[in-house]
Design a protein around this motif. Structure first.
Motif, PDB file in Angstrom:
ATOM      1  N   TYR A  28     -48.513 -10.314 -24.773  1.00 44.38           N
ATOM      2  CA  TYR A  28     -47.132 -10.177 -25.230  1.00 44.38           C
ATOM      3  C   TYR A  28     -46.937 -10.796 -26.615  1.00 44.38           C
ATOM      4  CZ  TYR A  28     -45.264  -8.298 -20.897  1.00 44.38           C
ATOM      5  OH  TYR A  28     -44.990  -7.479 -19.832  1.00 44.38           O
ATOM      6  N   LEU A  29     -47.637 -11.895 -26.879  1.00 46.68           N
ATOM      7  CA  LEU A  29     -47.516 -12.524 -28.188  1.00 46.68           C
ATOM      8  C   LEU A  29     -48.038 -11.583 -29.272  1.00 46.68           C
ATOM      9  CD1 LEU A  29     -46.775 -15.086 -29.796  1.00 46.68           C
ATOM     10  CD2 LEU A  29     -49.126 -15.866 -29.441  1.00 46.68           C
ATOM     11  N   GLY A  30     -49.208 -10.985 -29.048  1.00 51.66           N
ATOM     12  CA  GLY A  30     -49.767 -10.059 -30.033  1.00 51.66           C
ATOM     13  C   GLY A  30     -48.916  -8.819 -30.200  1.00 51.66           C
ATOM     14  N   ALA A  31     -48.423  -8.292 -29.046  1.00 50.16           N
ATOM     15  CA  ALA A  31     -47.582  -7.090 -29.120  1.00 50.16           C
ATOM     16  C   ALA A  31     -46.303  -7.362 -29.888  1.00 50.16           C
ATOM     17  CB  ALA A  31     -47.259  -6.609 -27.704  1.00 50.16           C
ATOM     18  N   SER A  32     -45.735  -8.536 -29.693  1.00 51.26           N
ATOM     19  CA  SER A  32     -44.500  -8.876 -30.411  1.00 51.26           C
ATOM     20  C   SER A  32     -44.740  -8.956 -31.913  1.00 51.26           C
ATOM     21  CB  SER A  32     -43.965 -10.221 -29.890  1.00 51.26           C
ATOM     22  OG  SER A  32     -43.692 -10.136 -28.514  1.00 51.26           O
ATOM     23  N   ILE A  33     -45.839  -9.582 -32.329  1.00 50.94           N
ATOM     24  CA  ILE A  33     -46.147  -9.682 -33.762  1.00 50.94           C
ATOM     25  C   ILE A  33     -46.358  -8.291 -34.361  1.00 50.94           C
ATOM     26  CG2 ILE A  33     -47.867 -10.511 -35.413  1.00 50.94           C
ATOM     27  CD1 ILE A  33     -48.277 -12.925 -33.544  1.00 50.94           C
ATOM     28  N   ALA A  34     -47.091  -7.408 -33.591  1.00 47.71           N
ATOM     29  CA  ALA A  34     -47.347  -6.055 -34.096  1.00 47.71           C
ATOM     30  C   ALA A  34     -46.058  -5.266 -34.230  1.00 47.71           C
ATOM     31  CB  ALA A  34     -48.321  -5.334 -33.160  1.00 47.71           C
ATOM     32  N   VAL A  35     -45.157  -5.366 -33.231  1.00 46.76           N
ATOM     33  CA  VAL A  35     -43.896  -4.620 -33.285  1.00 46.76           C
ATOM     34  C   VAL A  35     -43.043  -5.109 -34.452  1.00 46.76           C
ATOM     35  CG1 VAL A  35     -41.719  -4.231 -32.083  1.00 46.76           C
ATOM     36  CG2 VAL A  35     -43.875  -4.017 -30.847  1.00 46.76           C
ATOM     37  N   LEU A  36     -42.992  -6.420 -34.644  1.00 53.48           N
ATOM     38  CA  LEU A  36     -42.199  -6.955 -35.750  1.00 53.48           C
ATOM     39  C   LEU A  36     -42.780  -6.522 -37.097  1.00 53.48           C
ATOM     40  CD1 LEU A  36     -41.417 -10.566 -34.469  1.00 53.48           C
ATOM     41  CD2 LEU A  36     -39.825  -8.655 -34.701  1.00 53.48           C
ATOM     42  N   GLY A  37     -44.129  -6.478 -37.182  1.00 50.93           N
ATOM     43  CA  GLY A  37     -44.757  -6.050 -38.436  1.00 50.93           C
ATOM     44  C   GLY A  37     -44.430  -4.616 -38.763  1.00 50.93           C
ATOM     45  N   VAL A  38     -44.595  -3.737 -37.772  1.00 53.28           N
ATOM     46  CA  VAL A  38     -44.275  -2.327 -38.003  1.00 53.28           C
ATOM     47  C   VAL A  38     -42.779  -2.152 -38.239  1.00 53.28           C
ATOM     48  CG1 VAL A  38     -44.324  -0.012 -36.970  1.00 53.28           C
ATOM     49  CG2 VAL A  38     -46.252  -1.572 -36.627  1.00 53.28           C
ATOM     50  N   LEU A  43     -38.140  -1.015 -41.783  1.00 52.42           N
ATOM     51  CA  LEU A  43     -36.938  -1.522 -42.462  1.00 52.42           C
ATOM     52  C   LEU A  43     -36.989  -1.220 -43.956  1.00 52.42           C
ATOM     53  CD1 LEU A  43     -34.353  -3.303 -42.499  1.00 52.42           C
ATOM     54  CD2 LEU A  43     -35.860  -5.274 -42.815  1.00 52.42           C
ATOM     55  N   ILE A  44     -38.136  -1.427 -44.559  1.00 47.60           N
ATOM     56  CA  ILE A  44     -38.258  -1.209 -46.009  1.00 47.60           C
ATOM     57  C   ILE A  44     -38.150   0.279 -46.319  1.00 47.60           C
ATOM     58  CG2 ILE A  44     -39.863  -1.372 -47.978  1.00 47.60           C
ATOM     59  CD1 ILE A  44     -40.903  -3.959 -46.710  1.00 47.60           C
ATOM     60  N   LYS A  45     -38.764   1.120 -45.511  1.00 49.65           N
ATOM     61  CA  LYS A  45     -38.833   2.542 -45.823  1.00 49.65           C
ATOM     62  C   LYS A  45     -37.603   3.313 -45.364  1.00 49.65           C
ATOM     63  CE  LYS A  45     -41.953   6.503 -45.672  1.00 49.65           C
ATOM     64  NZ  LYS A  45     -42.017   6.609 -47.143  1.00 49.65           N
ATOM     65  N   PHE A  46     -37.071   2.998 -44.129  1.00 47.30           N
ATOM     66  CA  PHE A  46     -36.008   3.840 -43.559  1.00 47.30           C
ATOM     67  C   PHE A  46     -34.669   3.121 -43.392  1.00 47.30           C
ATOM     68  CE2 PHE A  46     -40.013   5.582 -41.943  1.00 47.30           C
ATOM     69  CZ  PHE A  46     -39.912   6.891 -42.406  1.00 47.30           C
ATOM     70  N   GLY A  47     -34.658   1.813 -43.552  1.00 44.69           N
ATOM     71  CA  GLY A  47     -33.384   1.115 -43.454  1.00 44.69           C
ATOM     72  C   GLY A  47     -33.259   0.286 -42.177  1.00 44.69           C
ATOM     73  N   PHE A  48     -32.179  -0.499 -42.125  1.00 44.11           N
ATOM     74  CA  PHE A  48     -31.994  -1.492 -41.076  1.00 44.11           C
ATOM     75  C   PHE A  48     -31.794  -0.873 -39.697  1.00 44.11           C
ATOM     76  CE2 PHE A  48     -29.143  -4.157 -38.554  1.00 44.11           C
ATOM     77  CZ  PHE A  48     -29.904  -5.306 -38.464  1.00 44.11           C
ATOM     78  N   LEU A  49     -30.965   0.160 -39.624  1.00 47.58           N
ATOM     79  CA  LEU A  49     -30.621   0.736 -38.320  1.00 47.58           C
ATOM     80  C   LEU A  49     -31.851   1.325 -37.637  1.00 47.58           C
ATOM     81  CD1 LEU A  49     -27.190   2.454 -39.052  1.00 47.58           C
ATOM     82  CD2 LEU A  49     -27.633   0.354 -37.769  1.00 47.58           C
ATOM     83  N   LEU A  50     -32.642   2.082 -38.390  1.00 46.33           N
ATOM     84  CA  LEU A  50     -33.838   2.661 -37.777  1.00 46.33           C
ATOM     85  C   LEU A  50     -34.851   1.586 -37.395  1.00 46.33           C
ATOM     86  CD1 LEU A  50     -34.413   5.857 -39.976  1.00 46.33           C
ATOM     87  CD2 LEU A  50     -33.662   5.732 -37.604  1.00 46.33           C
ATOM     88  N   ALA A  51     -34.911   0.516 -38.171  1.00 47.65           N
ATOM     89  CA  ALA A  51     -35.837  -0.568 -37.839  1.00 47.65           C
ATOM     90  C   ALA A  51     -35.431  -1.245 -36.526  1.00 47.65           C
ATOM     91  CB  ALA A  51     -35.889  -1.590 -38.976  1.00 47.65           C
ATOM     92  N   VAL A  52     -34.119  -1.529 -36.375  1.00 45.69           N
ATOM     93  CA  VAL A  52     -33.637  -2.147 -35.120  1.00 45.69           C
ATOM     94  C   VAL A  52     -33.877  -1.215 -33.937  1.00 45.69           C
ATOM     95  CG1 VAL A  52     -31.586  -2.929 -33.900  1.00 45.69           C
ATOM     96  CG2 VAL A  52     -31.939  -3.582 -36.291  1.00 45.69           C
ATOM     97  N   LEU A  53     -33.603   0.089 -34.130  1.00 49.44           N
ATOM     98  CA  LEU A  53     -33.807   1.055 -33.053  1.00 49.44           C
ATOM     99  C   LEU A  53     -35.281   1.115 -32.652  1.00 49.44           C
ATOM    100  CD1 LEU A  53     -32.533   3.224 -31.254  1.00 49.44           C
ATOM    101  CD2 LEU A  53     -32.960   4.886 -33.085  1.00 49.44           C
ATOM    102  N   PHE A  54     -36.168   1.108 -33.661  1.00 51.01           N
ATOM    103  CA  PHE A  54     -37.597   1.161 -33.375  1.00 51.01           C
ATOM    104  C   PHE A  54     -38.043  -0.073 -32.579  1.00 51.01           C
ATOM    105  CE2 PHE A  54     -41.790  -0.411 -34.611  1.00 51.01           C
ATOM    106  CZ  PHE A  54     -42.592   0.611 -34.140  1.00 51.01           C
ATOM    107  N   ILE A  55     -37.619  -1.248 -33.026  1.00 49.99           N
ATOM    108  CA  ILE A  55     -38.025  -2.478 -32.336  1.00 49.99           C
ATOM    109  C   ILE A  55     -37.501  -2.508 -30.898  1.00 49.99           C
ATOM    110  CG2 ILE A  55     -37.754  -4.992 -32.324  1.00 49.99           C
ATOM    111  CD1 ILE A  55     -37.753  -4.876 -35.396  1.00 49.99           C
TER     112      ILE A  55
END
Length: 929
Positions: A28-38, A43-55
């Motif tokens: 879970y620790l590794g998965a959380s770091i990977a999800v936050l990284g992606v 967030l940089i490419k598509f914006g805040f809303l899509l980043a929150v939805l993805f996470i």
């Protein structure tokens, strides 16, 4: 559950405890770091809303796949999985159920593990009962809960009429098994360990020469029987396997085919939905519901079916968890151990802390652990297995169906009931070290009916086609007849079953195994019995009680089951098994099946035993064994022996041998001995009994008045037998008058000689004081004057005077006869011995034998009044029991609790029991006067 405590002492060896940061799993620790990284990249490419939805969506998906409760998932991942030494470890799931880690692929245990899905042993503590069970779990939701019962079964002497009734009841009940599979195991092994251990235990407690010599002789005989393979032990077990699904409504499926259909219909639940609802299925509440459903739906129904008056009528005993484990462990081991762990269920539900012993291993792993350096995992070939721990080879025959069943005593029904028992237990053709395993799997009737109807239509069509060609189609005709018969059976309430039936043989060599399998196949000529020659590993594993899979099924599909209707199922269900008699006593060996039985006359009451059989069958030897056993158990023995016309008695040399080794015994032939019928026992011991208010006082203990009443009643019967014999006088009124007169006369005689009676009764045998005991001749002389005085005092009429005169003549007339020589005088032997046998030698007169018998019974009563239990053996003397006066004495003696054993020859070829024995027993069972 304190896992640290469970695995105490081995925690330093545990690998794969992959937790950090206060218990957060590494995954879970590794998965959380990977999800936050992606998510940051999104967030940089598509914006805040899509980043929150993805996470959010990614996190929820991970939880759905790997568990809705991260804390519980963390707990599972963090548990130990393997030990450094490679042994399968004991770990527990989130419910507290034991889980066994997989052994290494190179470990022989790995092959065994793949054949079983045993989750744990369990035990009910419910409604005052203690009931063990196997709990099997496979896939995600499929479970089986299996109970086992010791079954006493039907006696081998079942009659054709009884077997017909049993057949009807059995057929009706197995048609209502529902979602429960029934497995029967009849195990017959050449074994003498039980009787040898019991004999050795008794020998260790022996304190006298007689007991030691007899027990040593018994041990030598047992060892000889064991060496010749003429003694065995057997056990009949039934197992009820209830099929359930976790999270289901517990409408139990009816057959393995139904399980497949349910699996297909529940595909969604078992794949996608299980990921979401897995925690709901694997919950304490769901396990509790399943176990309770198994208890109510399967266990109760099975016990009613097996024990009810309208059921099979067997006596059963459910096995506890430890007893279940003992049975399974004994498959591959010689010694027993405590069960490694089991799960308890009681009125409050599942115990959150499973019972764990010091072994700390999963039970399945322990069942196959080595013992004393010998591996327990069998070595399998295609057609047999070698059990290293037992040194035995095992092979099997399986049934593909039953063609014909041989009749027994011209009875088809008896042939059905005794089919398997007679196959293995026919005297002279025993198949010891054998095991019959039968498994019955009920099938839903609807689909079977449709198939049968279609088969009938096809057969009719084929017969019609053959008729148009002016030909016959015998195969279609045979199938049509069979279809009609099966449909008729179903219309009468019968049910189709899948049947698995096999007989396993255990032998010391491969050659002997193959030889005996061929011999057994020939004996089963009327059946389709074939040797198992392929995939023996799977068939052996599924024959065990710890297998959830039906016997003769194969992994990945395929089986050697056969389908048939319920009436044809019953010959494959073992129901015959000799029931044990007593837990200790005289050792007997069964006739049909040479298993040990114990006959205990010393510790059971009432115990009136009839020994009957043809000349030379061993009746007298059994009587001697019973006599010897009762002596060893501290009982007195007073018996009657009617020697044959040659005058040779089996008891006389036996008693002489006892006297030679200083055992208190004597054999007295009545034609050479004197029994003082007027002698009374010493009752001074009554003075030593506790008084009211003192410790040990018993309100039922006798008083002097009660003892005297008892003695007087017995003497009166002796005098009545001497004077009147069996025929009596011409009218009941005269008999009553004589009986009353004798009673009053003896009262007066005893009172007149009270001082002599008192001194003589307490004096040692042979002393001058003992010689003062009044004798019969003195009573006769006293009676003559007393009767005359009675007539004068009561102004008796001529008829009564004539009756009393006849009575006096009868009493006097005995004195000059051989009978008088035997009963008139001071006793020529000491009756104060532990064993006294009276030999009624050369007694031809029925009246004399009656007097001797009553006099001997008087000795029994006198011995029994000392407080010790007394055995009354009667050898070839059942004619005594035809006399109502003897039955009356039985009622008198009831409060002294004598044990009665009567030896009697057959009256006819059918061996009917003599009615006179029933007369005496009924007398003994009636309330005392």
């Amino acid at each position: 559950m304190d896992f640290e405590a469970v695995n105490e002492g081995q925690t330093r060896d545990i690998l794969s405890v992959n937790t950090m940061l206060d218990g957060i799993p590494v995954f879970y620790l590794g998965a959380s770091i990977a999800v936050l990284g992606v998510g940051f990249a999104v967030l940089i490419k598509f914006g805040f809303l899509l980043a929150v939805l993805f996470i959010a969506l990614t996190s929820v998906g991970i939880i759905f796949v790997f568990g809705r409760s991260p804390s519980k998932q963390m707990e599972r991942v963090g548990k130990p999985t393997t030990y450094m030494d490679g042994r399968p470890s004991l770990k527990f799931d989130n419910v507290g159920m034991p889980v066994m880690a997989k052994a290494k692929k190179t470990d022989p245990l790995r092959r065994i593990q793949d054949n079983f899905c045993l989750k744990t042993y369990g035990q009910f503590e419910f409604e005052g009962a203690t009931i063990g069970f196997h709990l099997h779990h496979w896939n995600s939701r499929e479970i089986k809960i299996a109970f086992m019962f010791d079954v006493l079964g039907l006696d081998p002497t079942v009659t054709p009429a009884q077997s017909k009734q049993q057949l009807n009841k059995s057929n009706q009940k197995i048609c209502h098994l529902g979602g429960t599979d029934l497995k029967a195991i009849l195990d017959i092994r050449a074994d003498c360990s039980g009787p040898l251990i019991a004999t050795a235990t008794s020998l260790g407690k022996a304190t006298d020469a007689l007991t030691t010599a007899q027990l040593q002789s018994d041990a030598e005989n047992l060892q000889s029987l064991e060496a010749e393979g003429r003694i065995a032990k057997s056990r009949l077990l039934y197992q009820a396997k209830c099929r359930l699904r976790l999270g289901g409504d517990y409408d139990t499926p009816d057959s393995p085919a139904d399980v497949v259909f349910e699996w297909v219909s529940g595909f969604w639940n078992d794949t996608v939905a299980q990921k979401v609802m897995g925690e709901a299925y694997q919950s304490k509440e769901q396990w509790e519901k399943a176990i309770f459903a198994a208890y109510t739906n399967s266990y109760r129904r099975m016990t009613r079916m097996l024990t009810g008056a309208e059921g099979l009528g067997h006596k059963i005993q459910p096995l506890t968890a430890q007893e279940l484990f003992d049975w399974d462990y004994a498959e591959l081991h010689e010694e027993s151990i405590p069960i490694p762990q089991y799960t308890r269920y009681d009125d409050l539900g599942l115990d959150p802390n499973p019972v764990v012993s010091e072994h700390h291993l999963h039970s399945l792993g322990v069942l196959f652990e080595p013992e004393k350096g010998k591996p327990a995992v069998p070595q399998f070939g295609e057609s047999l297995a070698y059990l290293p721990s037992k040194g035995k080879y095992v092979g099997a025959l399986r049934f593909e169906g039953l063609r014909t069943i041989p009749e027994v005593q011209d009875s088809t029904e008896l042939g059905f009931i005794k089919f398997l028992f007679d196959t293995l237990a026919t005297p002279g053709e025993l198949f010891l070290d054998a095991r019959v395993v039968t498994e019955l799997l009920p099938i839903k009737s609807g689909l079977t009916r449709a198939i049968l109807e279609q088969t009938g239509r096809n057969s009719i069509r084929k017969m019609g086609d053959a008729a148009q060609r002016k030909e016959l189609n015998p195969i279609a005709l045979e199938r049509l007849e069979e279809t009609k018969k099966n449909l008729e059976w179903m219309n009468n309430g019968n049910r189709p079953f899948w049947v698995a039936c096999a007989i396993f043989l255990y032998r010391d060599s491969v050659d002997q195994l193959n030889l005996d399998l061929d011999a057994l196949a020939q004996k089963l000529e009327g059946t389709k019995a074939v040797k198992i020659t392929q995939k023996f590993e799977h068939h052996w594993c599924t024959s065990l009680a710890i297998s959830a899979a039906p016997m003769l099924t194969l992994p990945g599909g395929g089986n050697h089951l056969y389908k048939t209707m319920s009436p044809r199922v019953l010959p494959t269900l073992p129901q015959i098994h000799p029931a044990p008699m007593d837990r200790r006593g005289v050792l007997l060996i069964g006739y049909d099946l040479p298993i040990p039985f114990y006959l205990d006359l010393a510790h059971t009451f009432p115990n009136h035993t009839l020994v009957t059989g043809k000349t030379g069958a061993g009746k007298t030897m059994l009587m001697l064994e019973m006599t010897s056993y009762c002596q060893r158990e501290g009982m007195n023995v007073v018996g009657f022996d009617f020697p044959p016309p040659t005058g040779k008695s089996s008891y006389e040399p036996y008693m002489a041998t006892q006297e030679q080794i200083n055992v208190s015994s004597t054999y007295q032939p009545v034609d050479k001995a004197t029994i003082n019928v007027m002698e009374t026992p010493d009752v001074s011991w009554i003075d030593d009994l506790p008084k009211p208010g003192e410790p040990g006082y018993d309100s039922q203990q006798p008083t002097h008045e009660e003892a005297w009443k008892f003695i007087k009643r017995n003497k009166l019967r002796i005098l009545k037998a001497i004077a009147l014999g069996e025929a009596g006088q011409s009218s009941p009124m005269e008999d009553l008058l004589i009986e009353r007169a004798l009673g009053l006369c003896f009262d007066a005689f005893h009172q007149a000689n009270l001082e002599r009676y008192t001194k003589a009764s307490i004096a040692p045998f042979g002393s001058e004081e003992a010689a003062q005991m009044p004798i019969y001749e003195e009573f006769v002389a006293f009676a003559k004057g007393w009767l005359k005085q009675y007539i004068q005092d009561n102004d008796c009429g001529p008829d009564l005077q004539r009756t009393f005169e006849n009575l006096q003549l009868l009493l006097e007339g005995v004195i000059p006869t051989a009978l008088g020589d035997s009963i008139n005088g001071i006793s020529s032997f000491d009756a104060n011995v532990d064993a006294l046998i009276l030999g009624l030698t050369n007694v031809d007169n029925d009246s004399d034998s009656l007097v001797y018998g009553v006099a001997g019974f008087d000795l029994l009563i006198r011995k029994a009044m000392n407080g010790k239990r007394t055995l009354l053996p009667v050898d070839e003397g059942s004619e005594l029991l035809t006399r109502p006066i003897f039955a009356e004495m039985g009622r008198v003696s009831r409060q002294l609790r004598p044990q009665v054993a009567v030896q009697h020859p057959y009256r006819d070829d059918r061996g009917r029991n003599p009615a006179e024995f029933k007369l005496f027993v009924q007398g003994c069972l009636q309330p005392p006067e």
